[in-house]
Write a protein that holds these residues in place. Structure first.
Motif, PDB file in Angstrom:
ATOM      1  N   MET A  44       0.844  -1.194   0.000  1.00 14.07           N
ATOM      2  CA  MET A  44       0.000   0.000   0.000  1.00 14.07           C
ATOM      3  C   MET A  44       0.881   1.247   0.000  1.00 14.07           C
ATOM      4  O   MET A  44       1.789   1.366   0.798  1.00 14.07           O
ATOM      5  CB  MET A  44      -0.903   0.000   1.240  1.00 14.07           C
ATOM      6  CG  MET A  44      -1.883   1.164   1.291  1.00 14.07           C
ATOM      7  SD  MET A  44      -2.881   1.190   2.814  1.00 14.07           S
ATOM      8  CE  MET A  44      -3.805  -0.333   2.650  1.00 14.07           C
TER       9      MET A  44
ATOM     10  N   ALA B  50      -2.491   5.948  -0.033  1.00 12.80           N
ATOM     11  CA  ALA B  50      -3.537   4.986   0.314  1.00 12.80           C
ATOM     12  C   ALA B  50      -3.594   4.755   1.815  1.00 12.80           C
ATOM     13  O   ALA B  50      -4.679   4.599   2.395  1.00 12.80           O
ATOM     14  CB  ALA B  50      -3.307   3.671  -0.431  1.00 12.80           C
ATOM     15  N   GLU B  51      -2.416   4.728   2.453  1.00 15.98           N
ATOM     16  CA  GLU B  51      -2.371   4.570   3.906  1.00 15.98           C
ATOM     17  C   GLU B  51      -3.065   5.733   4.608  1.00 15.98           C
ATOM     18  O   GLU B  51      -3.856   5.538   5.550  1.00 15.98           O
ATOM     19  CB  GLU B  51      -0.920   4.480   4.383  1.00 15.98           C
ATOM     20  CG  GLU B  51      -0.207   3.190   4.010  1.00 15.98           C
ATOM     21  CD  GLU B  51       1.232   3.192   4.472  1.00 15.98           C
ATOM     22  OE1 GLU B  51       1.662   4.193   5.105  1.00 15.98           O
ATOM     23  OE2 GLU B  51       1.940   2.207   4.200  1.00 15.98           O
TER      24      GLU B  51
ATOM     25  N   GLU C 237      -6.868   5.611   4.145  1.00 17.44           N
ATOM     26  CA  GLU C 237      -7.483   4.615   5.012  1.00 17.44           C
ATOM     27  C   GLU C 237      -7.532   5.106   6.457  1.00 17.44           C
ATOM     28  O   GLU C 237      -8.525   4.912   7.161  1.00 17.44           O
ATOM     29  CB  GLU C 237      -6.722   3.293   4.914  1.00 17.44           C
ATOM     30  CG  GLU C 237      -7.409   2.168   5.668  1.00 17.44           C
ATOM     31  CD  GLU C 237      -6.918   0.796   5.251  1.00 17.44           C
ATOM     32  OE1 GLU C 237      -7.224  -0.158   5.999  1.00 17.44           O
ATOM     33  OE2 GLU C 237      -6.257   0.673   4.211  1.00 17.44           O
ATOM     34  N   GLN C 238      -6.462   5.754   6.908  1.00 15.80           N
ATOM     35  CA  GLN C 238      -6.454   6.324   8.262  1.00 15.80           C
ATOM     36  C   GLN C 238      -7.554   7.370   8.423  1.00 15.80           C
ATOM     37  O   GLN C 238      -8.229   7.422   9.460  1.00 15.80           O
ATOM     38  CB  GLN C 238      -5.099   6.969   8.551  1.00 15.80           C
ATOM     39  CG  GLN C 238      -3.956   6.015   8.797  1.00 15.80           C
ATOM     40  CD  GLN C 238      -2.665   6.779   9.081  1.00 15.80           C
ATOM     41  OE1 GLN C 238      -2.678   7.836   9.708  1.00 15.80           O
ATOM     42  NE2 GLN C 238      -1.558   6.245   8.615  1.00 15.80           N
TER      43      GLN C 238
ATOM     44  N   GLU D 118     -10.983   5.727   8.642  1.00 12.31           N
ATOM     45  CA  GLU D 118     -11.144   5.123   9.963  1.00 12.31           C
ATOM     46  C   GLU D 118     -11.378   6.191  11.026  1.00 12.31           C
ATOM     47  O   GLU D 118     -12.200   6.013  11.940  1.00 12.31           O
ATOM     48  CB  GLU D 118      -9.910   4.293  10.306  1.00 12.31           C
ATOM     49  CG  GLU D 118     -10.022   3.540  11.618  1.00 12.31           C
ATOM     50  CD  GLU D 118      -8.869   2.584  11.853  1.00 12.31           C
ATOM     51  OE1 GLU D 118      -8.994   1.728  12.736  1.00 12.31           O
ATOM     52  OE2 GLU D 118      -7.857   2.692  11.143  1.00 12.31           O
TER      53      GLU D 118
ATOM     54  N   LEU E 148     -14.664   3.691   0.911  1.00 15.66           N
ATOM     55  CA  LEU E 148     -13.763   3.334   2.003  1.00 15.66           C
ATOM     56  C   LEU E 148     -14.425   3.603   3.357  1.00 15.66           C
ATOM     57  O   LEU E 148     -14.270   2.820   4.300  1.00 15.66           O
ATOM     58  CB  LEU E 148     -12.457   4.116   1.869  1.00 15.66           C
ATOM     59  CG  LEU E 148     -11.280   3.680   2.745  1.00 15.66           C
ATOM     60  CD1 LEU E 148     -10.988   2.198   2.585  1.00 15.66           C
ATOM     61  CD2 LEU E 148     -10.048   4.511   2.401  1.00 15.66           C
TER      62      LEU E 148
ATOM     63  N   GLN F  81     -16.779   0.780   4.009  1.00 14.54           N
ATOM     64  CA  GLN F  81     -16.040  -0.392   4.494  1.00 14.54           C
ATOM     65  C   GLN F  81     -15.712  -0.264   5.973  1.00 14.54           C
ATOM     66  O   GLN F  81     -15.947  -1.198   6.760  1.00 14.54           O
ATOM     67  CB  GLN F  81     -14.747  -0.553   3.688  1.00 14.54           C
ATOM     68  CG  GLN F  81     -13.835  -1.662   4.200  1.00 14.54           C
ATOM     69  CD  GLN F  81     -12.471  -1.635   3.534  1.00 14.54           C
ATOM     70  OE1 GLN F  81     -12.352  -1.300   2.357  1.00 14.54           O
ATOM     71  NE2 GLN F  81     -11.430  -1.974   4.283  1.00 14.54           N
ATOM     72  N   LYS F  82     -15.161   0.892   6.350  1.00 16.60           N
ATOM     73  CA  LYS F  82     -14.770   1.094   7.749  1.00 16.60           C
ATOM     74  C   LYS F  82     -15.981   1.080   8.676  1.00 16.60           C
ATOM     75  O   LYS F  82     -15.890   0.616   9.826  1.00 16.60           O
ATOM     76  CB  LYS F  82     -14.005   2.410   7.892  1.00 16.60           C
ATOM     77  CG  LYS F  82     -12.665   2.438   7.163  1.00 16.60           C
ATOM     78  CD  LYS F  82     -11.701   1.410   7.717  1.00 16.60           C
ATOM     79  CE  LYS F  82     -10.359   1.470   7.022  1.00 16.60           C
ATOM     80  NZ  LYS F  82      -9.433   0.421   7.537  1.00 16.60           N
TER      81      LYS F  82
END
Length: 410
Positions: free
Chosen positions: A1, A5-6, A9-10, A13, A42, A45-46
């Motif tokens: 990743m 992208a990291e 995603e953070q 979340e 995303l 998903q989270k």
């Protein structure tokens, strides 16, 4: 990743776990521009990973919204679908949560008759009045967040090459939300603690009034009796803590509806959901706006003030130091949800009942009687700068500095 992208995603979340703080078995309604589809998925998903029972996405398309004002019959602008308002109120009644990726294009309605937009906004606010009572009393978890769109990035980063603007906006959003340096959730918990410390300090002070002085501004604002300062987030009626605005750098409270006198001048442009107002000035007498002007967008300001009688009174007082992280970015974002966290600000329209002891248990009339304001609208405008001084009057009549040159002194 890869690194981007990291961070993405953070961020997803963070807004799920700290923003709306989704609970096991809860329903989430996500309002998202179609340009932010990847990020919205995303978040979905989270949310499911955090235990959401169902996630409903309400896709928004500003181009389609503009088409309505270009081609729909003029007599339709007072219409708002009752089923949409009923769905929101039902969601709130059943303990759902709402997240909105709110990024209106500052130029969206250029060339559109401002009265059409004002009528449409008023119709929506009238239909959603019951739902807004849940929101303004923090009875449900709600959170406004940001994600880039091409139009917004082009406006904010017009000084950069076109192919770099959206990336620059993403990196800025990550930075202002404390994403990318360690654990973003832990970063936010520490930040919330800092805002809570200032909230406690101001509640202990229990100021009777605040006096603002800056170029174009000389304004005295009485605070409502039994007012409460808040900052960071709040708990909903189920006792779940959430953060309504991300980013946030403010502490805020309730002014006394009829206790505002003097003149105030804004220091940043105001984006009224796609209608731009610049350098507005307001004169208040006993709380009510008695004169107003703006260097541009005066007609949009007039439409806002004509929403209802409560739109001519203040509903919020918010303090933000000029050295806040967002202010230090030295950029105007043409998005109130961000710009208000770079600057002290006020809001015209409805107060938040949570800013008064026992306020969420009061009827609208009781709230008015005790100094709160009610309205279909709530619009923040920025007044902070490095030239703003604020004095606080204590209950015994003594006066002390609260801000000097835009910075805290307490």
């Amino acid at each position: 990743m890869d690194r981007f992208a990291e961070k993405l995603e953070q961020y997803a979340e963070l807004v799920v776990k700290v923003g709306v703080n989704i609970q096991q078995g809860q329903v989430l309604r996500l309002q998202a521009p179609i340009e932010a589809a990847e990020f919205a998925r995303l978040i979905v998903q989270k949310a499911y990973q955090a235990g959401a029972k169902y996630v409903d996405i309400d896709w928004e398309d500003e181009a389609s919204t503009r088409l309505r004002y270009e081609y729909a019959s003029e007599d339709t602008f007072d219409y708002y679908p009752a089923f949409k308002a009923e769905a929101l109120e039902k969601l709130a009644e059943e303990g759902g949560a709402v997240m909105h990726i709110k990024v209106p294009d500052p130029e969206l309605y250029r060339g559109i008759d401002a009265s059409y937009v004002a009528r449409s906004n008023k119709a929506a606010a009238s239909a959603r009045k019951g739902y807004q009572q849940y929101v303004r009393s923090n009875k449900l978890s709600w959170c406004l967040i940001k994600a880039p769109t091409r139009a917004w990035a082009d406006k904010v980063f017009s000084d950069l090459p076109e192919d770099r603007r959206v990336d620059a906006m993403w990196e800025t959003i990550f930075k202002m939300n404390r994403v990318g340096e360690g654990d973003a959730v832990e970063n936010w918990h520490r930040h919330i603690d800092t805002l809570k410390d200032m909230q406690t300090k101001l509640n202990d002070k229990n100021y009777k009034s605040l006096h603002y002085r800056a170029p174009g501004t000389d304004l005295r604002v009485e605070l409502a009796p039994n007012h409460l300062w808040l900052g960071g987030g709040d708990t909903n009626q189920s006792g779940v803590y959430f953060v309504a605005n991300m980013p946030t750098e403010e502490v805020y409270t309730m002014p006394n509806r009829t206790g505002v006198n003097g003149t105030v001048t804004s220091t940043m442009p105001l984006n009224l959901n796609g209608l731009l107002v610049e350098k507005l000035s307001l004169t208040f007498e006993n709380g009510r706006v008695t004169a107003f002007d703006a260097e541009s967008g005066r007609e949009h300001l007039e439409s806002l003030l004509d929403t209802d009688d409560g739109a001519k009174y203040l509903g919020e007082v918010a303090l933000v130091p000029h050295n806040s992280p967002i202010s230090q970015l030295n950029r105007i974002f043409y998005n109130t949800g961000i710009d208000e966290n770079a600057s002290c600000h006020f809001a015209l329209g409805s107060c938040y009942p949570v800013n008064m002891k026992g306020g969420t248990e009061l009827t609208q009339n009781e709230l008015l009687t005790r100094g709160g304001n009610t309205s279909l609208t709530h619009v923040d405008f920025m007044v902070g700068s490095d030239r703003l001084d604020i004095d606080g009057e204590l209950q015994d009549g003594s006066v002390e500095p609260v801000f000097r040159a835009g910075q805290w002194t307490i």
